[in-house]
Design a protein around this motif. Sequence first.
Motif, PDB file in Angstrom:
ATOM      1  N   ALA A 170      -7.499  -4.257 -56.910  1.00 48.74           N
ATOM      2  CA  ALA A 170      -8.575  -4.238 -55.911  1.00 48.74           C
ATOM      3  C   ALA A 170      -8.037  -4.069 -54.489  1.00 48.74           C
ATOM      4  O   ALA A 170      -8.705  -3.456 -53.655  1.00 48.74           O
ATOM      5  CB  ALA A 170      -9.398  -5.521 -56.022  1.00 48.74           C
TER       6      ALA A 170
ATOM      7  N   LEU B  50     -22.339  -0.271 -44.721  1.00 52.12           N
ATOM      8  CA  LEU B  50     -20.935  -0.664 -44.677  1.00 52.12           C
ATOM      9  C   LEU B  50     -20.331  -0.011 -43.443  1.00 52.12           C
ATOM     10  O   LEU B  50     -20.469   1.206 -43.263  1.00 52.12           O
ATOM     11  CB  LEU B  50     -20.199  -0.203 -45.932  1.00 52.12           C
TER      12      LEU B  50
ATOM     13  N   ILE C   2     -14.219   0.112 -51.134  1.00 52.15           N
ATOM     14  CA  ILE C   2     -14.423  -1.247 -51.633  1.00 52.15           C
ATOM     15  C   ILE C   2     -13.373  -1.569 -52.689  1.00 52.15           C
ATOM     16  O   ILE C   2     -13.018  -0.715 -53.507  1.00 52.15           O
ATOM     17  CB  ILE C   2     -15.845  -1.371 -52.253  1.00 52.15           C
ATOM     18  N   GLY C   3     -12.887  -2.803 -52.659  1.00 56.98           N
ATOM     19  CA  GLY C   3     -12.088  -3.326 -53.766  1.00 56.98           C
ATOM     20  C   GLY C   3     -12.947  -4.364 -54.466  1.00 56.98           C
ATOM     21  O   GLY C   3     -13.573  -5.194 -53.810  1.00 56.98           O
ATOM     22  N   PHE C   4     -13.024  -4.281 -55.780  1.00 56.17           N
ATOM     23  CA  PHE C   4     -13.937  -5.177 -56.512  1.00 56.17           C
ATOM     24  C   PHE C   4     -13.133  -5.930 -57.574  1.00 56.17           C
ATOM     25  O   PHE C   4     -12.461  -5.319 -58.395  1.00 56.17           O
ATOM     26  CB  PHE C   4     -15.021  -4.327 -57.192  1.00 56.17           C
TER      27      PHE C   4
ATOM     28  N   PRO D 214     -19.830   4.853 -55.471  1.00 57.05           N
ATOM     29  CA  PRO D 214     -19.033   3.628 -55.326  1.00 57.05           C
ATOM     30  C   PRO D 214     -17.619   3.891 -54.804  1.00 57.05           C
ATOM     31  O   PRO D 214     -17.118   3.156 -53.955  1.00 57.05           O
ATOM     32  CB  PRO D 214     -18.991   3.056 -56.738  1.00 57.05           C
ATOM     33  N   HIS D 215     -16.982   4.970 -55.315  1.00 52.33           N
ATOM     34  CA  HIS D 215     -15.583   5.180 -54.929  1.00 52.33           C
ATOM     35  C   HIS D 215     -15.430   5.673 -53.493  1.00 52.33           C
ATOM     36  O   HIS D 215     -14.315   5.747 -52.987  1.00 52.33           O
ATOM     37  CB  HIS D 215     -14.915   6.150 -55.916  1.00 52.33           C
ATOM     38  N   LEU D 216     -16.547   6.021 -52.850  1.00 54.24           N
ATOM     39  CA  LEU D 216     -16.461   6.477 -51.452  1.00 54.24           C
ATOM     40  C   LEU D 216     -16.768   5.353 -50.474  1.00 54.24           C
ATOM     41  O   LEU D 216     -16.855   5.584 -49.271  1.00 54.24           O
ATOM     42  CB  LEU D 216     -17.450   7.635 -51.236  1.00 54.24           C
TER      43      LEU D 216
ATOM     44  N   ALA E 121     -21.580  -2.747 -54.064  1.00 57.02           N
ATOM     45  CA  ALA E 121     -20.573  -1.807 -54.573  1.00 57.02           C
ATOM     46  C   ALA E 121     -21.173  -0.444 -54.907  1.00 57.02           C
ATOM     47  O   ALA E 121     -20.441   0.529 -55.061  1.00 57.02           O
ATOM     48  CB  ALA E 121     -19.920  -2.392 -55.825  1.00 57.02           C
ATOM     49  N   GLY E 122     -22.498  -0.380 -55.053  1.00 55.97           N
ATOM     50  CA  GLY E 122     -23.128   0.893 -55.404  1.00 55.97           C
ATOM     51  C   GLY E 122     -23.228   1.104 -56.898  1.00 55.97           C
ATOM     52  O   GLY E 122     -23.553   2.201 -57.344  1.00 55.97           O
TER      53      GLY E 122
END
Lengths: 531, 225
Positions: free
Chosen positions: B147, B60, B79-81, B74-76, B48-49
């Motif tokens: 997510a 990725l 990803i859904g976490f 992370p937001h780039l 996720a970073g």
Amino acid sequence: MPLHSQADARFSSGRLLAFIGLVSFFLFVFGPLIFLIPPVVREIAGSGPDTLLLMLPTGRRLSLLLSSLLYAAGVSVCGTVIGVLCASFFFSRDRRWTRILPILILAVLPIPPTIHALAWMAAWADVSGWLTSHGFFFPPLRGWFGAVWVQTMSLLPFSFGICLIALRNLDPALIEAARMMGDDLKTLLKVALPLIFPALISAAVFLFVMTLSDYAVPSLFSVSVYPLEVFSDFSAENSPARAFLLSVPLLVITAAVVLSAQSTMRDVAAETPKGALGRSLRLELGPCTNGLTVLCLVLAVLCFVVPTFALWLDVGSVSDLAAAVGSAKSAIYTTLFCALFSTLIALVPSFWWADGMRGIGRRGRILWVMALVVPAIPGSLFGIGLVYMGNMPVFAPLNDTLVFPILVSVARFSPWAAILLFCFGQRIDPILFDAAAVHETGPVVGFLKVRLPLMLPGILAAGILVGVLAAGELSGTLLVLPPGVDTMIPRIFTYLHYGATPQTAALSLVMSWGFLVLFSVVLWLLSKNKA
Amino acid sequence: MISVSNITKRFGAVTVLDNVSFAVGDCGSCVISGASGSGKTTLLRLIAGLDLPDEGEISLGGLPVSTPGGAVAPHLRHIGFVFQSPALWPHMTVAEHVSFGLTGLNKRETGRRVRRVLADADLTHLAGRYPSRLSGGEKRRVALARAVAARPRHLLMDEPLANLDPELKERLLRFILKTHRQTGACLVYVTHDEAEAQAVAQQHLVLRAGRVVHAVPPVEPNHES
């Protein structure tokens, strides 16, 4: 999404902001002290290595330093013992009033020692007069006894609050397991108190350094302490270098004490209070321990009642109060102005410093220690640094403004805001920030929509804390107030040297209630955080 | 596609992950299991970073996103976490949680997407509620909905169904599998539960003390179980 353009992209804009915040904090807080370095170097170069002997106290100064250490140790031991016994009282009882009373005791926390001193002098004189007239002996409140008593009472809410939160944070399972195997007194002495030992150490260290760096209370009781010597020497010689070198023994001692306990204090600060002030258990402590805890409770209640109500006896009437406030209007406005701007300037850098303190590893620890050391530095040293700064031609025009009084408060109290924000941030589950980092559409959005709202009660509380502490600042402000300008606490302090009058009592009463109301808001805001 | 190559992560003197490698193809899924402290959550956080690897590389969709020298925010990462705890923000309603990660949509499209996701997760009637007024199962559903709302290309789930009653667990598992099929996201799923693992896994990794000790190559998942 190429990596080369994203190298360090994580929080890149946030990093820039954080960097600016950290640098600003460093300059605001340590700037006045950095200004002392050139004159010190020049003094040593000009007068030779003999000047360095100022750092080694001998003769009268050595005895002053030893007296100061004994005084600080006395306040630290008394304050911590009374604080933990009083906290034990509340820990062992679970009724509605035992949830409200601690908040009242904690609410007097920001009332400056000067006001405590005035209130206690007035109350003590009244009680002493009445008892003596009825043939009883009552010891006078003066000399070292008076200084230790007042300083202990003014710092008691700190030790009480730290101990109570630690006791109420104990895992109930540990206490219940102990109660299965021994009586409640044994549970308290053998399990609960050893478990909160780090909190006791933190409280003791805190009281020690706060007392060692302060001269206001001892000077009101006509006893000399080392910080007063530094202040007096600067007033007589006007030499920032001498003042700094004279302060070195104090700085070394306080820094050593703080550094030795910093790890423990960080763990205590990071504890998560459960609810507003956690929860209590019903314990049966036996008559002797109960008697002791009740006695300490009475002292803690007095430390709330005396500065908030006893002064009223000396004020006389509402019209006298109004007249006193009317005559001090300009001082009140100046105080509010300085407090407001100190808050506005201190808040943003403190936010980023607190953010840095939360970081794991060496960097977080260094920032924590730096914030922790500042409250242990004598306030007059910040004022002396700014006086030197004001003597430079480029800064000279600022001497006639309120910039320096504001900067003194920013330097002294930004670390308090940072420590409070650190404690508040530790109560927020870090996974909430992680979730924002993954799902946000950009760092600014994440900051505005998640980080800021989650931290908002803490930010407001820190702001009010800086405001009330700035309004009560004395030792630095005394040195940098422009001619003809007054703020409340220096005015009260000056009046006090001529004895308590109805006017000083009225001004102190107004200050006390102002602090009480504002700090109650802080406590309420801190209890709002349920994240 | 998620590709993890020779990843090592240390916290001080402790090596939490030691030379871990695996890859999950487009629309694929990978279950990671192992004892507590074996490095499962750390592995997800690296993907996720949220943490950076000390050695190795994570890609990725074929693009490197984490190396020891740099990382994509992370937001780039698209990803859904789903975290171990629901991690819901107490000041946001259910609908605000779901819309939080949506970008590039106008107001009407955002509203439509939120309604759709809420309906899929059976949360429509709770749209205006705050987390403090949700049950444990409802909170989990909100976390899942949040997510998947932005239709991420990669889904990371860290024991999303732990400590739920069997009935709720089955319902949510069906929701996860349906979402995975619909979005075609690459799924990495951490669990201790054998039944969950069988239902989700196309491939299965077992970690022990930060090392991959057992790897089952990709197979078709058993969506009926």
